[in-house]
Design a protein around this motif. Sequence first.
Motif, PDB file in Angstrom:
ATOM      1  N   ASP A 136       0.847  -1.196   0.000  1.00  0.00           N
ATOM      2  CA  ASP A 136       0.000   0.000   0.000  1.00  0.00           C
ATOM      3  C   ASP A 136       0.885   1.250   0.000  1.00  0.00           C
ATOM      4  OD1 ASP A 136      -1.839   2.003   0.338  1.00  0.00           O
ATOM      5  OD2 ASP A 136      -2.863   1.083   2.049  1.00  0.00           O
ATOM      6  N   ASP A 137       0.937   1.934  -1.144  1.00  0.00           N
ATOM      7  CA  ASP A 137       1.748   3.149  -1.243  1.00  0.00           C
ATOM      8  C   ASP A 137       1.147   4.317  -0.471  1.00  0.00           C
ATOM      9  OD1 ASP A 137       3.531   1.860  -2.942  1.00  0.00           O
ATOM     10  OD2 ASP A 137       2.451   2.481  -4.753  1.00  0.00           O
ATOM     11  N   ASN A 138      -0.131   4.193  -0.101  1.00  0.00           N
ATOM     12  CA  ASN A 138      -0.828   5.292   0.583  1.00  0.00           C
ATOM     13  C   ASN A 138      -1.325   4.869   1.959  1.00  0.00           C
ATOM     14  OD1 ASN A 138      -0.747   7.184  -1.745  1.00  0.00           O
ATOM     15  ND2 ASN A 138      -2.046   5.622  -2.702  1.00  0.00           N
ATOM     16  N   LEU A 139      -0.564   4.027   2.613  1.00  0.00           N
ATOM     17  CA  LEU A 139      -0.932   3.524   3.934  1.00  0.00           C
ATOM     18  C   LEU A 139      -1.162   4.696   4.893  1.00  0.00           C
ATOM     19  CD1 LEU A 139      -1.181   0.818   5.552  1.00  0.00           C
ATOM     20  CD2 LEU A 139       1.216   1.137   6.192  1.00  0.00           C
ATOM     21  N   THR A 140      -2.313   4.672   5.574  1.00  0.00           N
ATOM     22  CA  THR A 140      -2.644   5.774   6.478  1.00  0.00           C
ATOM     23  C   THR A 140      -2.591   5.382   7.946  1.00  0.00           C
ATOM     24  OG1 THR A 140      -5.008   5.251   6.251  1.00  0.00           O
ATOM     25  CG2 THR A 140      -4.096   6.929   4.773  1.00  0.00           C
ATOM     26  N   GLU A 141      -2.805   4.106   8.251  1.00  0.00           N
ATOM     27  CA  GLU A 141      -2.765   3.665   9.648  1.00  0.00           C
ATOM     28  C   GLU A 141      -1.310   3.420  10.050  1.00  0.00           C
ATOM     29  OE1 GLU A 141      -4.403   0.136  12.570  1.00  0.00           O
ATOM     30  OE2 GLU A 141      -5.173   0.259  10.528  1.00  0.00           O
ATOM     31  N   LEU A 142      -0.692   4.467  10.583  1.00  0.00           N
ATOM     32  CA  LEU A 142       0.743   4.456  10.866  1.00  0.00           C
ATOM     33  C   LEU A 142       1.003   4.840  12.317  1.00  0.00           C
ATOM     34  CD1 LEU A 142       1.840   6.418   7.685  1.00  0.00           C
ATOM     35  CD2 LEU A 142       2.445   4.042   8.153  1.00  0.00           C
ATOM     36  N   PRO A 143       2.078   4.330  12.918  1.00  0.00           N
ATOM     37  CA  PRO A 143       2.459   4.803  14.250  1.00  0.00           C
ATOM     38  C   PRO A 143       2.758   6.300  14.223  1.00  0.00           C
ATOM     39  CG  PRO A 143       3.668   2.794  13.652  1.00  0.00           C
ATOM     40  CD  PRO A 143       2.967   3.270  12.413  1.00  0.00           C
ATOM     41  N   VAL A 144       2.607   6.929  15.361  1.00  0.00           N
ATOM     42  CA  VAL A 144       2.842   8.371  15.462  1.00  0.00           C
ATOM     43  C   VAL A 144       4.265   8.698  15.012  1.00  0.00           C
ATOM     44  CG1 VAL A 144       2.961  10.337  17.020  1.00  0.00           C
ATOM     45  CG2 VAL A 144       1.180   8.616  17.327  1.00  0.00           C
ATOM     46  N   GLY A 145       4.379   9.675  14.108  1.00  0.00           N
ATOM     47  CA  GLY A 145       5.689  10.121  13.649  1.00  0.00           C
ATOM     48  C   GLY A 145       6.289   9.308  12.522  1.00  0.00           C
ATOM     49  N   GLU A 146       5.608   8.242  12.086  1.00  0.00           N
ATOM     50  CA  GLU A 146       6.127   7.384  11.026  1.00  0.00           C
ATOM     51  C   GLU A 146       5.543   7.762   9.672  1.00  0.00           C
ATOM     52  OE1 GLU A 146       8.457   5.253  11.127  1.00  0.00           O
ATOM     53  OE2 GLU A 146       8.498   4.144  13.019  1.00  0.00           O
ATOM     54  N   GLN A 147       6.306   7.468   8.614  1.00  0.00           N
ATOM     55  CA  GLN A 147       5.836   7.617   7.246  1.00  0.00           C
ATOM     56  C   GLN A 147       5.917   6.254   6.558  1.00  0.00           C
ATOM     57  OE1 GLN A 147       8.382  10.656   5.595  1.00  0.00           O
ATOM     58  NE2 GLN A 147       7.053  12.311   6.319  1.00  0.00           N
ATOM     59  N   VAL A 148       5.211   6.115   5.447  1.00  0.00           N
ATOM     60  CA  VAL A 148       5.266   4.863   4.684  1.00  0.00           C
ATOM     61  C   VAL A 148       6.714   4.581   4.304  1.00  0.00           C
ATOM     62  CG1 VAL A 148       4.485   3.684   2.593  1.00  0.00           C
ATOM     63  CG2 VAL A 148       2.943   5.244   3.788  1.00  0.00           C
ATOM     64  N   ALA A 149       7.133   3.338   4.469  1.00  0.00           N
ATOM     65  CA  ALA A 149       8.510   2.960   4.160  1.00  0.00           C
ATOM     66  C   ALA A 149       8.793   3.108   2.670  1.00  0.00           C
ATOM     67  CB  ALA A 149       8.754   1.518   4.596  1.00  0.00           C
ATOM     68  N   ALA A 150      10.058   3.328   2.355  1.00  0.00           N
ATOM     69  CA  ALA A 150      10.471   3.437   0.956  1.00  0.00           C
ATOM     70  C   ALA A 150      10.164   2.145   0.199  1.00  0.00           C
ATOM     71  CB  ALA A 150      11.959   3.747   0.874  1.00  0.00           C
ATOM     72  N   LYS A 151       9.945   2.245  -1.104  1.00  0.00           N
ATOM     73  CA  LYS A 151       9.590   1.066  -1.896  1.00  0.00           C
ATOM     74  C   LYS A 151      10.673  -0.003  -1.840  1.00  0.00           C
ATOM     75  CE  LYS A 151       6.185   2.758  -5.217  1.00  0.00           C
ATOM     76  NZ  LYS A 151       5.788   2.800  -6.642  1.00  0.00           N
ATOM     77  N   THR A 152      11.937   0.412  -1.807  1.00  0.00           N
ATOM     78  CA  THR A 152      13.025  -0.569  -1.744  1.00  0.00           C
ATOM     79  C   THR A 152      12.985  -1.346  -0.431  1.00  0.00           C
ATOM     80  OG1 THR A 152      14.480   1.206  -0.932  1.00  0.00           O
ATOM     81  CG2 THR A 152      14.564   0.686  -3.294  1.00  0.00           C
ATOM     82  N   GLU A 153      12.698  -0.653   0.661  1.00  0.00           N
ATOM     83  CA  GLU A 153      12.601  -1.318   1.966  1.00  0.00           C
ATOM     84  C   GLU A 153      11.433  -2.295   1.979  1.00  0.00           C
ATOM     85  OE1 GLU A 153      11.973  -0.264   6.736  1.00  0.00           O
ATOM     86  OE2 GLU A 153      12.114   1.370   5.258  1.00  0.00           O
ATOM     87  N   ARG A 154      10.309  -1.882   1.412  1.00  0.00           N
ATOM     88  CA  ARG A 154       9.129  -2.747   1.385  1.00  0.00           C
ATOM     89  C   ARG A 154       9.314  -3.930   0.440  1.00  0.00           C
ATOM     90  NH1 ARG A 154       4.588   0.412  -0.508  1.00  0.00           N
ATOM     91  NH2 ARG A 154       5.923   2.196  -0.971  1.00  0.00           N
ATOM     92  N   ALA A 155      10.029  -3.721  -0.660  1.00  0.00           N
ATOM     93  CA  ALA A 155      10.280  -4.818  -1.599  1.00  0.00           C
ATOM     94  C   ALA A 155      11.136  -5.901  -0.941  1.00  0.00           C
ATOM     95  CB  ALA A 155      10.958  -4.285  -2.854  1.00  0.00           C
TER      96      ALA A 155
END
Length: 270
Positions: free
Chosen positions: A157-176
């Motif tokens: 999910d490139d647009n993940l919204t349910e995230l811990p406080v202060g976190e952003q969606v991980a980079a695609k390379t990290e998720r891959a």
Amino acid sequence: MRVPDKLANSVRARWSDRADAWLTSIGPELDELTRQHSATPQRVLPARYAFVVSATSPHGPLIFRASPDPAALDQATVAEALGRLDVGPKIHLTSSTDTGSWRVMEQVVRGTPLADADPATLDIEALARPLRAMAGQPAPSPDLPLITDWLRDRLTDDNLTELPVGEQVAAKTERAHALELLNELAADMRPSLCHGDASPWNVLAGPHGQWKLIDPRGMQGEPEYDAAVLADKVLHFLTIPDALANIGVGSELDLGRAVRWKTIARAARV
């Protein structure tokens, strides 16, 4: 027993189609359940998506927990299994209503979350004991969703919204990379009992040096995942050298799998 405004707003934001009916039903349903259990409500406890009330009763202190979550019955299935192993509170009642569900359970006394523990007195072996008890236990129901499917959805999910406080969606390379590891683990995973959300706020100090697990996610997976999440998240609150190694060894789990689960959980921002 008033529903906190913060809880009401969180529920409306997540389940807008059922929130108001659920919020309206809580009072009468709590009155009926406390009457059935001869219980006297004491106070509303903090929770993000559930209405949780502590109470006294002739049978000891109780917790009444209401949730509008459509997955609440899956969560109760796992909670009941943890209670039978004595690594979670004993569940006295699970009931479904038109707007949600209720759980009545024993109250964990002392009840201090791991997040607030004194690191100087923390017994890692005792902390690992619930996970050791879960090792080798079958999933309480084959109908429970798989933790691997839930993680895969988060990682793609490139647009993940349910995230811990202060976190952003991980980079695609990290998720891959995490997806590669997830596929490896999923290939030979035997779905079993898994808490699924072993945050330090969901691990409570019980009597006689025990730790109890509350608020499971309601999925089947493996306890190595729980060890990974617990070891990673506890470091936000406590300094524990080699946390994953110590918890993994104390739990008698597969440390190599736990290390890979930790990478996956981080990339999925659980």
